[in-house]
Design a protein around this motif. Structure first.
Motif, PDB file in Angstrom:
ATOM      1  N   ASP A 339      61.126 -45.527  59.072  1.00  0.00           N
ATOM      2  CA  ASP A 339      61.914 -44.409  58.546  1.00  0.00           C
ATOM      3  C   ASP A 339      61.068 -43.492  57.665  1.00  0.00           C
ATOM      4  O   ASP A 339      61.385 -42.307  57.506  1.00  0.00           O
ATOM      5  CB  ASP A 339      63.112 -44.936  57.743  1.00  0.00           C
ATOM      6  CG  ASP A 339      64.180 -45.584  58.619  1.00  0.00           C
ATOM      7  OD1 ASP A 339      64.153 -45.354  59.846  1.00  0.00           O
ATOM      8  OD2 ASP A 339      65.019 -46.327  58.074  1.00  0.00           O
ATOM      9  N   ALA A 340      59.982 -44.061  57.116  1.00  0.00           N
ATOM     10  CA  ALA A 340      59.079 -43.273  56.269  1.00  0.00           C
ATOM     11  C   ALA A 340      57.937 -42.658  57.065  1.00  0.00           C
ATOM     12  O   ALA A 340      57.063 -41.993  56.491  1.00  0.00           O
ATOM     13  CB  ALA A 340      58.526 -44.150  55.154  1.00  0.00           C
ATOM     14  N   GLY A 341      57.908 -42.889  58.380  1.00  0.00           N
ATOM     15  CA  GLY A 341      56.901 -42.264  59.221  1.00  0.00           C
ATOM     16  C   GLY A 341      55.705 -43.112  59.566  1.00  0.00           C
ATOM     17  O   GLY A 341      54.648 -42.579  59.927  1.00  0.00           O
ATOM     18  N   VAL A 342      55.850 -44.450  59.508  1.00  0.00           N
ATOM     19  CA  VAL A 342      54.756 -45.351  59.886  1.00  0.00           C
ATOM     20  C   VAL A 342      55.321 -46.419  60.815  1.00  0.00           C
ATOM     21  O   VAL A 342      56.210 -47.191  60.421  1.00  0.00           O
ATOM     22  CB  VAL A 342      54.106 -46.021  58.655  1.00  0.00           C
ATOM     23  CG1 VAL A 342      52.928 -46.886  59.100  1.00  0.00           C
ATOM     24  CG2 VAL A 342      53.650 -44.978  57.649  1.00  0.00           C
ATOM     25  N   GLY A 343      54.799 -46.481  62.032  1.00  0.00           N
ATOM     26  CA  GLY A 343      55.283 -47.449  63.009  1.00  0.00           C
ATOM     27  C   GLY A 343      54.436 -48.705  62.999  1.00  0.00           C
ATOM     28  O   GLY A 343      53.276 -48.685  63.428  1.00  0.00           O
ATOM     29  N   LEU A 344      54.990 -49.799  62.505  1.00  0.00           N
ATOM     30  CA  LEU A 344      54.309 -51.085  62.440  1.00  0.00           C
ATOM     31  C   LEU A 344      54.993 -52.080  63.371  1.00  0.00           C
ATOM     32  O   LEU A 344      56.105 -51.852  63.832  1.00  0.00           O
ATOM     33  CB  LEU A 344      54.321 -51.631  61.009  1.00  0.00           C
ATOM     34  CG  LEU A 344      53.779 -50.708  59.914  1.00  0.00           C
ATOM     35  CD1 LEU A 344      53.902 -51.387  58.551  1.00  0.00           C
ATOM     36  CD2 LEU A 344      52.333 -50.324  60.194  1.00  0.00           C
ATOM     37  N   SER A 345      54.338 -53.196  63.626  1.00  0.00           N
ATOM     38  CA  SER A 345      54.958 -54.261  64.416  1.00  0.00           C
ATOM     39  C   SER A 345      55.764 -55.160  63.487  1.00  0.00           C
ATOM     40  O   SER A 345      55.223 -55.659  62.488  1.00  0.00           O
ATOM     41  CB  SER A 345      53.884 -55.104  65.124  1.00  0.00           C
ATOM     42  OG  SER A 345      53.149 -54.328  66.032  1.00  0.00           O
ATOM     43  N   PRO A 346      57.045 -55.382  63.784  1.00  0.00           N
ATOM     44  CA  PRO A 346      57.829 -56.295  62.949  1.00  0.00           C
ATOM     45  C   PRO A 346      57.364 -57.725  63.122  1.00  0.00           C
ATOM     46  O   PRO A 346      57.075 -58.175  64.236  1.00  0.00           O
ATOM     47  CB  PRO A 346      59.259 -56.102  63.470  1.00  0.00           C
ATOM     48  CG  PRO A 346      59.093 -55.633  64.875  1.00  0.00           C
ATOM     49  CD  PRO A 346      57.829 -54.831  64.894  1.00  0.00           C
ATOM     50  N   GLY A 347      57.292 -58.459  62.022  1.00  0.00           N
ATOM     51  CA  GLY A 347      56.785 -59.826  62.071  1.00  0.00           C
ATOM     52  C   GLY A 347      57.607 -60.759  62.917  1.00  0.00           C
ATOM     53  O   GLY A 347      57.085 -61.751  63.446  1.00  0.00           O
ATOM     54  N   SER A 348      58.892 -60.465  63.086  1.00  0.00           N
ATOM     55  CA  SER A 348      59.782 -61.374  63.812  1.00  0.00           C
ATOM     56  C   SER A 348      59.372 -61.559  65.265  1.00  0.00           C
ATOM     57  O   SER A 348      59.662 -62.598  65.871  1.00  0.00           O
ATOM     58  CB  SER A 348      61.223 -60.858  63.741  1.00  0.00           C
ATOM     59  OG  SER A 348      61.303 -59.538  64.259  1.00  0.00           O
ATOM     60  N   ILE A 349      58.672 -60.594  65.858  1.00  0.00           N
ATOM     61  CA  ILE A 349      58.290 -60.731  67.271  1.00  0.00           C
ATOM     62  C   ILE A 349      57.145 -61.725  67.451  1.00  0.00           C
ATOM     63  O   ILE A 349      56.812 -62.098  68.577  1.00  0.00           O
ATOM     64  CB  ILE A 349      57.927 -59.379  67.908  1.00  0.00           C
ATOM     65  CG1 ILE A 349      56.634 -58.815  67.314  1.00  0.00           C
ATOM     66  CG2 ILE A 349      59.074 -58.389  67.764  1.00  0.00           C
ATOM     67  CD1 ILE A 349      56.117 -57.569  68.033  1.00  0.00           C
ATOM     68  N   PHE A 350      56.548 -62.162  66.347  1.00  0.00           N
ATOM     69  CA  PHE A 350      55.463 -63.128  66.399  1.00  0.00           C
ATOM     70  C   PHE A 350      55.962 -64.554  66.181  1.00  0.00           C
ATOM     71  O   PHE A 350      55.168 -65.468  65.971  1.00  0.00           O
ATOM     72  CB  PHE A 350      54.404 -62.784  65.352  1.00  0.00           C
ATOM     73  CG  PHE A 350      53.778 -61.430  65.556  1.00  0.00           C
ATOM     74  CD1 PHE A 350      52.596 -61.303  66.268  1.00  0.00           C
ATOM     75  CD2 PHE A 350      54.372 -60.279  65.059  1.00  0.00           C
ATOM     76  CE1 PHE A 350      52.016 -60.055  66.477  1.00  0.00           C
ATOM     77  CE2 PHE A 350      53.817 -59.026  65.259  1.00  0.00           C
ATOM     78  CZ  PHE A 350      52.634 -58.916  65.975  1.00  0.00           C
ATOM     79  N   GLY A 351      57.279 -64.733  66.271  1.00  0.00           N
ATOM     80  CA  GLY A 351      57.886 -66.037  66.062  1.00  0.00           C
ATOM     81  C   GLY A 351      58.601 -66.102  64.730  1.00  0.00           C
ATOM     82  O   GLY A 351      58.441 -65.232  63.866  1.00  0.00           O
ATOM     83  N   ASP A 352      59.406 -67.138  64.549  1.00  0.00           N
ATOM     84  CA  ASP A 352      60.178 -67.274  63.313  1.00  0.00           C
ATOM     85  C   ASP A 352      59.286 -67.280  62.080  1.00  0.00           C
ATOM     86  O   ASP A 352      59.693 -66.829  61.006  1.00  0.00           O
ATOM     87  CB  ASP A 352      61.019 -68.556  63.352  1.00  0.00           C
ATOM     88  CG  ASP A 352      62.193 -68.452  64.318  1.00  0.00           C
ATOM     89  OD1 ASP A 352      62.527 -67.315  64.721  1.00  0.00           O
ATOM     90  OD2 ASP A 352      62.767 -69.499  64.669  1.00  0.00           O
ATOM     91  N   ALA A 353      58.062 -67.804  62.215  1.00  0.00           N
ATOM     92  CA  ALA A 353      57.139 -67.855  61.077  1.00  0.00           C
ATOM     93  C   ALA A 353      56.708 -66.461  60.633  1.00  0.00           C
ATOM     94  O   ALA A 353      56.115 -66.310  59.556  1.00  0.00           O
ATOM     95  CB  ALA A 353      55.913 -68.694  61.428  1.00  0.00           C
TER      96      ALA A 353
END
Length: 384
Positions: A339-353
């Motif tokens: 929402d602030a203009g930076v597209g990052l990868s969310p940690g959840s897609i790397f597993g529950d950890a």
């Protein structure tokens, strides 16, 4: 520097997965793992030469391509292989799927240490195998294997251990002793070790060395499938060309059998780019490492001094920063930053950890990184 990593390249409207995700939106894409730099001049020239030939028929692995891999592993990593050990594929994700299919039957287990590159979680499931995720643990200021947890979940019908080395996303370069312990664990439980080493030439620290897992000894080599590609280091993932190094004839035959109908001919440009990268890309790679190291250090300092709510443990390799955003106390850090203009990868897609983390790709110009971090700083300040 002999090579230019500072001039921005406009990648919009080129079919770029990374940039077209946010088409017509003011969002800097620092998510998927490709870099915003021109590939090495030697690679670009090799592709031009191949294009000028004008005939783009079906292509088989060439002796030159095989020799490039043999020479590269020997000279750069001290690992001697034979050309016949090589099995080519359209990337490491297909190779991961084939390995699951080849070495485990339906319903049998595949061990993966999380957080980890998402296809390592999806490939076993897509092949009908049982995914067994085991979280890494934090000891002091670094990520480590949790051996009691691994011993607790391995079962008699577990068949494969997928290793990410160096590790994406936590940035660890596993030590020789750690890799030996992985190998001993696999031998004890009769597991095939699939070692994804695609980031092996992106070690950022001079005092750290990558060890090819299969080089630990003949017994380790006999149960290991080593997977490499030029794609991450030399920024050519779009060429879709990777190779699995399989010394054991039975494992190699099983892998090839499992690949039937899934892997056909690799495109001619994939071979040309791979040969040029491994044969002539080293001067470019050395300067790339220096630039990435400086980006990493800039990122560390910025977070420590201006966004202390975030945490970043020391990372030794890759251009992917694994950022602990749990201190923000927000429902979704990736959404906050997007929402602030930076597209990052969310940690959840790397597993529950990975919940509560975000992954940031700093394989970009310093100016882009600076702008992204300033946007993130404002987002955190406004969220208070």
């Amino acid at each position: 520097m002999s090579f230019d990593f500072n001039t921005p390249i406009d990648r919009r409207h080129t079919g770029s997965m990374k940039w077209d995700k946010y088409q017509n939106r003011d969002i800097l894409p620092l998510w998927v793992a490709d870099m915003d730099f021109l590939s090495p001049p030697a690679v670009i020239e090799a592709l031009r030469v191949r294009a000028d030939h004008g005939v783009y028929g079906y292509t088989v692995p060439t002796a030159e391509a095989a020799q490039a891999i043999v020479d590269y592993l020997r000279t750069r990593h001290g690992y001697t292989i034979q050309p016949e050990w090589l099995v080519w594929s359209h990337g490491l994700v297909p190779a991961l799927s084939i390995a699951c299919r080849a070495f485990a039957k339906e319903g049998e287990g595949v061990l993966v240490c999380t957080p980890v590159y998402p296809p390592m979680l999806s490939c076993p499931v897509n092949m009908g195998r049982k995914l067994i995720p085991v979280p890494l643990k934090i000891s002091g200021d670094q990520w480590e294997f949790d051996w009691p947890a691994l011993e607790n979940v391995v079962t008699p019908d577990t068949r494969v251990f997928i290793l990410c080395s160096p590790h994406n996303p936590v940035g660890r370069v596993w030590s020789r002793d750690e890799l030996a312990q992985v190998a001993q664990f696999c031998a004890k439980h009769h597991l095939v070790l699939v070692s994804d080493e695609i980031h092996c030439d992106l070690v950022l620290d001079d005092d750290v060395k990558h060890t090819v897992t299969a080089s630990l000894g003949k017994e380790v080599e006999a149960r290991t499938v080593t997977q490499i590609a030029a794609s991450k280091t030399y920024n050519v993932p779009g060429l879709a060309c990777a190779v699995s190094v399989i010394a054991d004839p039975k494992l190699r035959a099983a892998f090839k059998q499992a690949a039937l109908g899934l892997v056909t001919e690799i495109n001619a440009f994939g071979y040309a780019g791979t040969i040029a990268a491994f044969n002539h890309g080293e001067p470019w790679r050395r300067e790339l490492i220096a630039y990435l190291r400086a980006n990493r250090d800039y990122l560390y300092e910025f977070i420590q001094t201006r966004i202390p709510q975030l945490k970043l443990l020391p990372m030794q390799a890759t251009y992917l920063a694994w950022i602990d955003a749990r201190g923000l106390d927000v429902a979704n850090a990736a959404t906050l930053f997007e929402d602030a203009g930076v597209g990052l990868s969310p940690g959840s897609i790397f597993g529950d950890a990975g919940k509560g983390f975000v992954r940031l790709n700093f394989g970009c110009t310093r100016a882009t990184l600076k702008e992204a971090l300033e946007r993130m700083e404002r987002a955190v300040r406004n969220a208070k």
